[in-house]
Design a protein around this motif. Structure first.
Motif, PDB file in Angstrom:
ATOM      1  N   LEU A 190      -0.018  -4.280  -7.491  1.00 37.18           N
ATOM      2  CA  LEU A 190      -0.869  -3.423  -6.652  1.00 37.18           C
ATOM      3  C   LEU A 190      -2.346  -3.568  -6.982  1.00 37.18           C
ATOM      4  CD1 LEU A 190       1.240  -0.161  -6.474  1.00 37.18           C
ATOM      5  CD2 LEU A 190       0.879  -1.884  -4.723  1.00 37.18           C
ATOM      6  N   ARG A 191      -2.595  -3.995  -8.223  1.00 34.09           N
ATOM      7  CA  ARG A 191      -3.992  -4.077  -8.635  1.00 34.09           C
ATOM      8  C   ARG A 191      -4.752  -5.085  -7.757  1.00 34.09           C
ATOM      9  NH1 ARG A 191      -6.434  -5.084 -13.894  1.00 34.09           N
ATOM     10  NH2 ARG A 191      -4.710  -6.457 -14.406  1.00 34.09           N
ATOM     11  N   ARG A 239       2.206   2.070  -3.389  1.00 35.90           N
ATOM     12  CA  ARG A 239       1.260   2.684  -4.316  1.00 35.90           C
ATOM     13  C   ARG A 239       1.472   4.198  -4.364  1.00 35.90           C
ATOM     14  NH1 ARG A 239      -3.755   0.681  -5.806  1.00 35.90           N
ATOM     15  NH2 ARG A 239      -3.801  -0.756  -4.066  1.00 35.90           N
ATOM     16  N   ARG A 240       1.702   4.791  -3.198  1.00 39.45           N
ATOM     17  CA  ARG A 240       1.858   6.246  -3.160  1.00 39.45           C
ATOM     18  C   ARG A 240       3.145   6.673  -3.841  1.00 39.45           C
ATOM     19  NH1 ARG A 240       1.748   6.971   2.529  1.00 39.45           N
ATOM     20  NH2 ARG A 240       0.531   5.085   2.835  1.00 39.45           N
ATOM     21  N   GLY A 260       2.462  -2.022 -10.723  1.00 43.05           N
ATOM     22  CA  GLY A 260       1.012  -1.798 -10.770  1.00 43.05           C
ATOM     23  C   GLY A 260       0.264  -3.113 -10.841  1.00 43.05           C
ATOM     24  N   ARG A 308       5.704   1.448 -13.213  1.00 44.32           N
ATOM     25  CA  ARG A 308       4.272   1.581 -12.917  1.00 44.32           C
ATOM     26  C   ARG A 308       3.509   0.346 -13.383  1.00 44.32           C
ATOM     27  NH1 ARG A 308       2.409   6.634 -15.588  1.00 44.32           N
ATOM     28  NH2 ARG A 308       4.518   6.765 -16.372  1.00 44.32           N
ATOM     29  N   ARG A 325       0.839  -1.202   0.000  1.00 44.94           N
ATOM     30  CA  ARG A 325       0.000   0.000   0.000  1.00 44.94           C
ATOM     31  C   ARG A 325       0.872   1.249   0.000  1.00 44.94           C
ATOM     32  NH1 ARG A 325      -4.571  -2.766   3.172  1.00 44.94           N
ATOM     33  NH2 ARG A 325      -5.647  -3.582   1.354  1.00 44.94           N
TER      34      ARG A 325
END
Lengths: 226, 833
Positions: B465-466, B447-448, B462, B458, B444
């Motif tokens: 992170l998805r 993500r930032r 990503g 990304r 988490r």
């Protein structure tokens, strides 16, 4: 035995969402005689597919009643509804719903094998020949074009000799020429076997080929022809 | 509709064949196959090596199983063994004074029948200090004695000795008894005679102190049956002993080796579980559409479930059967490769490991695949119209609870070691929870940070992170695989080190007992001349524990308690200024920190203290040659009995026993080929007993070498299985990645970007798995060391290499696995969707 294969009375469907309750269908009535053909048309989100799901016993209405081939669906549990489907109903879907791991022949054999018919192979082969895929029996879905996949799906739908066939946007994923050929096939088989046909479409030309047409808007019946 | 069972079975079978032809079952099948093959092979390898080690260890007992007691075995106890077809030998041991015309000497006499020994070798020499040869024991009318008896009584081979009323002729010098090994503190010299002469001696009378030993040898099943029949018939003074109980050094080495093999096979089960968990969930998810369609076609929910359950069952049976067969073949191959290093006689291993391997696969399949499969029954038929409808997943605790229960059951059944299972499973679970939460919050945070990163970052990260939960789950699964592998590697080196320390190259191979106070300086000087390394001299006073807190021990210690033997015989008592080097205080204080009380202190070996129910501050009364001495328990000590150093149950505060008659004891190492010097030493100090433990050391080294070998190969096996599972697991998570890759290519992404994206994604996944593994491994190993292996724990900095190793392994495997997506036409991948 009633002459109507499908009767719907005051059919409503309400779903709850984050914004509160949402009514997808408002008190709809419908009666369809055997061997008839019916088109349900409307724009996206008008409730066509919801209605089809309720009529075919895939889902239950929030209120109202569906009688399919003389069975009142609301009084049946899921397994009994499944039995009604097995005995009376066939399906054709927009996304074909063929099993990836089965070749064309095995896909058509599936409902026959579920019934335990010993002539499953011969009958599936005959139907595939009827839809013009006699040479593609051992092909897997991913080796077939969209039109060919839909023809396999139609062969599968007719394999168990249903009394009523529900078709959800059967030409929705096909170009107009292929779509035309698929609808020709659907209506020809319908005539040959005396099957009742209920199809959901937003293709007006396809809808016009049906004897009856109902139009939905925001879950309400706005027109019924004739 | 509900289908009859046979029709459902045949349908399931046909579907399975079709699915197999379509390549759909490859991952699950392979995962199961690897898991069962590894478990079976390790199971066989461990069981057979263990049996062969035990077989060698039985030499220390002279038999496979020994029934000993202070009264003769009953007819019923003897008949049980004979009926089961076991080979039998009988030995009676007692102390007796051996007299000649000029002198007497207390000796420990063993009367054995002609069948003795059933395992190991009896060796003798024609004269003192001559080379010895193996062979059967003395005939009736003859006796063999140790050199020190001949020295003490000035006897020669050919002379006669009196044992009780019977005169026996000394025919040979006894040099080695297989079952003497564990007992090298016994101070009296040995005389071996034939059992047929026992009655004629008249020594054994009702009430005399005699040890009867019935030795048995035979097939493991028959021995087991004998054990079961005889155990309820045992009198209070009788004990059944096997190789493990018979000798501490061997017992400890065997127990550790067995535990390690157990742990390794549990690690294999864990790997199997992970592999099956990863691929079974995929199996179920990929069948959501099919089961909705079947329901649409009218199949009832029960029949749908049964259909897939049967399919899975058939698949499981096939994979498990094949895996068990392959596992059997693999270990056969391994034993063939090792044929020069192992003894010729390696027991076959039976059917159990194959059945256990197969069952492991099936139980893991049930535990991990049934919960996602149950979801198939809940797929709404409406899904044929609306693809977004997925079944309500079963409660997560139910899924994982069931899987863990299944895993725990297998592990427990396999190891029969609840502590090991709980330590491994509990530690793993604890690590998984803590690290999973850590990982999730880490993702988490990432993500930032990602918003400003380059495109490849990304896209790659990503992807993780998805679905942070799925990504954490995958990292956890790979982390557990790496954990299992590194744990097995870690314990391997720890065990080998322990054994190395226990038996260093120059472990003492001679013990010298009965060194008289007047001779001790001269003796030590002589020893220092021939053997540069020797232990210090320990004073020994023979004494018996007679009372605890004023109450006679016989009233306190029950006959059934394991401390009872210690109260029946003389103990070697000693005193020492310092705590011996390899002893450890577990309670109380050593002398230097002790306040002076009215009574002197005594330090008691911890296990004996437990058996006798002793605690700090208890008053003990000892009797030494009729003189009594009191002492207060001031500390408890843990003693390494498996080290070849002199060890003592009781160590007194200096100044307590000095006035009592003492002899001295030491041990030293003499390189091979220096026999002549030993003979000279023995001749110059005839009262000193020199015990050669070379044979015991060699035997113990042989066993340890064998266990080491097993440990090395099992490690290789677990590593190979781990790698296979890692690849299978990655395959199971590839679907989504394949589709994303194809989409990116369709949108015009260059191959380089895709490769970079994948590299980053898998490297991050691998690195986090490695980190989880490193932390988890430390946690689990700390638990295992503390509660199972009894080893001191210390941190393992090399585990910090695991994140890099994980990134490398998972990265490479991931890239290899996604090669297809990079090479295939994007259109094809998208259409296969």
């Amino acid at each position: 035995m009633s002459s109507s294969i499908l009767v719907a009375q005051n059919l409503s469907k309400v779903v709850s969402s984050a914004e509160g309750e949402l009514t997808i269908l408002h008190g709809l009535d419908l009666e369809l005689p055997r061997s008839a053909t019916l088109a349900i048309v409307g724009s996206s989100g008008s409730g066509k597919s919801t209605l089809l799901g309720l009529l075919a016993g895939l889902d239950l209405p929030s209120s109202g009643e569906v009688a399919l081939a003389g069975h009142s669906l609301a009084s049946l549990d899921e397994d009994r509804r499944a039995r009604v489907r097995a005995e009376h109903v066939g399906f054709v879907f927009q996304s074909f719903q063929l099993l990836d791991t089965l070749d064309a022949l095995a896909n058509v054999m599936l409902p026959l094998e579920l019934e335990g018919r010993t002539d499953a192979r011969a009958r599936a082969r005959e139907l595939l020949e009827r839809v013009g895929l006699g040479q593609r029996l051992a092909h897997y879905p991913k080796q077939l074009s969209g039109g060919e996949q839909q023809r396999v799906a139609i062969a599968r739908a007719f394999a168990a000799e249903p009394d009523i066939l529900f078709a959800d946007e059967p030409t929705g994923n096909l170009d107009s020429q292929t779509g035309e050929r698929i609808s020709d096939l659907l209506f020809a088989l319908n005539r040959e076997r005396g099957t009742t046909l209920v199809l959901v479409t937003h293709d007006e030309r396809l809808a016009r080929r049906c004897e009856r047409l109902i139009r939905l808007e925001a879950g309400r019946l706005v027109a019924s022809e004739p | 509709m509900d289908l009859p069972f046979l029709r459902l079975l045949s349908l399931a079978f046909r579907q399975l064949l079709r699915d197999a032809r379509a390549g759909e079952l490859r991952v699950l099948f392979l995962a199961l196959l690897v898991a069962v093959t590894a478990t079976t092979a390790i199971g066989y390898f461990g069981a057979r090596l263990n049996a062969s080690m035990l077989l060698r260890a039985t030499e220390f007992l002279g038999a496979d199983l020994r029934l000993s007691g202070s009264s003769p075995a009953t007819a019923e106890q003897l008949a049980a063994g004979t009926t089961l077809g076991l080979e039998h030998a009988r030995v009676v041991e007692f102390s007796s004074v051996i007299a000649t015309d000029t002198a007497i000497q207390l000796a420990s006499v063993k009367a054995a029948d002609s069948a003795y020994p059933l395992r190991g070798e009896l060796k003798s020499a024609p004269a003192p200090y001559q080379p010895d040869t193996p062979g059967p024991g003395p005939a009736p009318g003859e006796a063999w004695a140790e050199t020190r008896l001949l020295a003490a009584l000035s006897l020669e081979v050919g002379d006669s000795i009196e044992v009780g009323e019977k005169s026996l002729r000394l025919t040979r010098v006894l040099t080695q008894e297989p079952d003497r090994a564990g007992n090298f503190y016994s101070l009296t010299p040995r005389v071996l005679m034939h059992l047929d002469d026992l009655d004629a001696t008249g020594v054994v009378q009702p009430g005399s102190r005699v040890r009867y030993r019935e030795l048995w040898r035979g097939a493991p099943e028959a021995l087991q049956a004998y054990r079961q029949q005889v155990t309820p018939l045992l009198a209070a003074d009788q004990r059944l002993e096997d190789a493990r109980a018979g000798n501490r050094q061997i017992g400890n080495a065997l127990a550790r080796g067995e535990r390690y093999l157990n742990l390794a096979s549990l690690a294999a089960v864990l790997l199997a579980g992970i592999a099956v968990a990863l691929s079974a969930a995929r199996f179920a998810i990929r069948r959501f559409d099919a089961s909705a369609l079947l329901r649409c076609l009218g199949l009832s929910r029960r029949a749908t479930l049964a259909l897939y359950g049967l399919q899975l069952g058939l698949l499981g049976l096939l994979a498990c059967g094949l895996g068990a067969a392959l596992g059997w073949l693999a270990q056969q191959g391994l034993f063939w490769l090792l044929r020069d290093l192992l003894p010729a006689e390696v027991p076959a291993g039976g059917l159990i490991p194959a059945l256990a391997g197969g069952a492991t696969g099936l139980v893991a399949l049930a535990g991990f695949a049934l919960p996602p499969l149950a979801a198939l029954g809940r797929v709404p038929p409406l899904r044929v119209l609306r693809r977004d409808l997925v079944p309500v997943p079963p409660a997560a605790w139910l899924t994982y609870g069931m899987a863990l229960l299944a895993l725990g059951l297998i592990m427990w059944r396999l190891s029969l070691d609840l502590r090991l299972t709980l330590a491994l499973l509990g530690g793993g679970l604890l690590a998984a929870f803590a690290l999973g939460a850590l990982l999730l919050s880490g993702l988490r945070t990432l993500r930032r940070l990602l918003a400003t990163a380059p495109l490849a970052w990304r896209l790659g990260i990503g992807q993780l992170l998805r679905h942070p939960l799925a990504a954490a789950g995958q990292a956890l699964a790979f982390g557990l695989i790496l954990l299992a592998m590194s744990l097995v590697a870690l314990l391997r080196s720890e065990l080998l080190d322990t054994w190395q320390n226990q038996l260093p190259e120059q472990a003492p191979n001679y013990f010298a007992l009965n060194v008289l106070p007047a001779e001790k300086e001269r003796f030590m000087a002589e020893v220092a001349r021939i053997a540069p390394q020797s232990a210090p001299l320990y004073p020994v006073v023979m004494g018996r524990l007679t009372a605890i807190n004023g109450e006679p021990v016989r009233q306190i210690v029950s006959k059934e308690s394991s401390g009872e033997r210690a109260t029946q015989r003389d103990l070697n008592l000693t005193w020492a200024e310092r705590l011996p080097a390899d002893n450890r205080l577990s309670a109380g204080q050593w002398w230097d920190r002790l306040e002076h009380g009215e009574l002197p202190g005594v330090s008691v070996e911890a296990e004996l203290a437990k058996n006798l129910g002793l605690g700090l501050g208890d008053r003990l009364t000892f009797s030494v040659g009729g003189i009594t001495r009191d002492a207060r328990v001031s500390s408890l000590r843990e003693v390494h009995w498996d080290s070849f150093q002199p060890n003592f149950y009781m160590i007194f505060q200096p100044g307590t026993l000095q006035d009592l008659p003492a002899t001295y004891l030491t041990s030293f190492y003499l390189p091979p080929g220096r026999d002549a010097e030993v003979v000279r030493l023995a001749r110059s100090f005839p009262t000193v007993t020199l015990l050669q433990v070379e044979a015991l050391l060699a035997q113990l080294r042989g066993i340890l070498a064998q266990v080491t070998l097993a440990v090395e190969y099992v490690l290789l096996f677990v590593l190979a299985a781990g790698l296979c599972v890692l690849f299978a697991g990655l395959q199971a998570t590839l679907d989504e990645r394949l589709r994303q890759g194809a989409l990116l290519r369709a949108l015009g992404a260059r191959r380089r970007l895709l490769v970079q994206t994948r590299r980053l994604e898998f490297a991050l996944l691998g690195a986090s798995s490695g980190l989880l593994a490193a932390l988890g491994c430390e946690l689990v190993s700390a638990l295992l060391y503390r509660f199972v292996f009894d080893l001191p724990w210390h941190p393992h900095p090399w585990l910090l290499l695991l994140p890099a190793l994980g990134a490398l392994l998972v990265g490479a495997a991931g890239l290899l696995g996604t090669q297809r997506a990079l090479n295939a036409s994007p259109l094809q991948v998208l259409r296969e969707g």
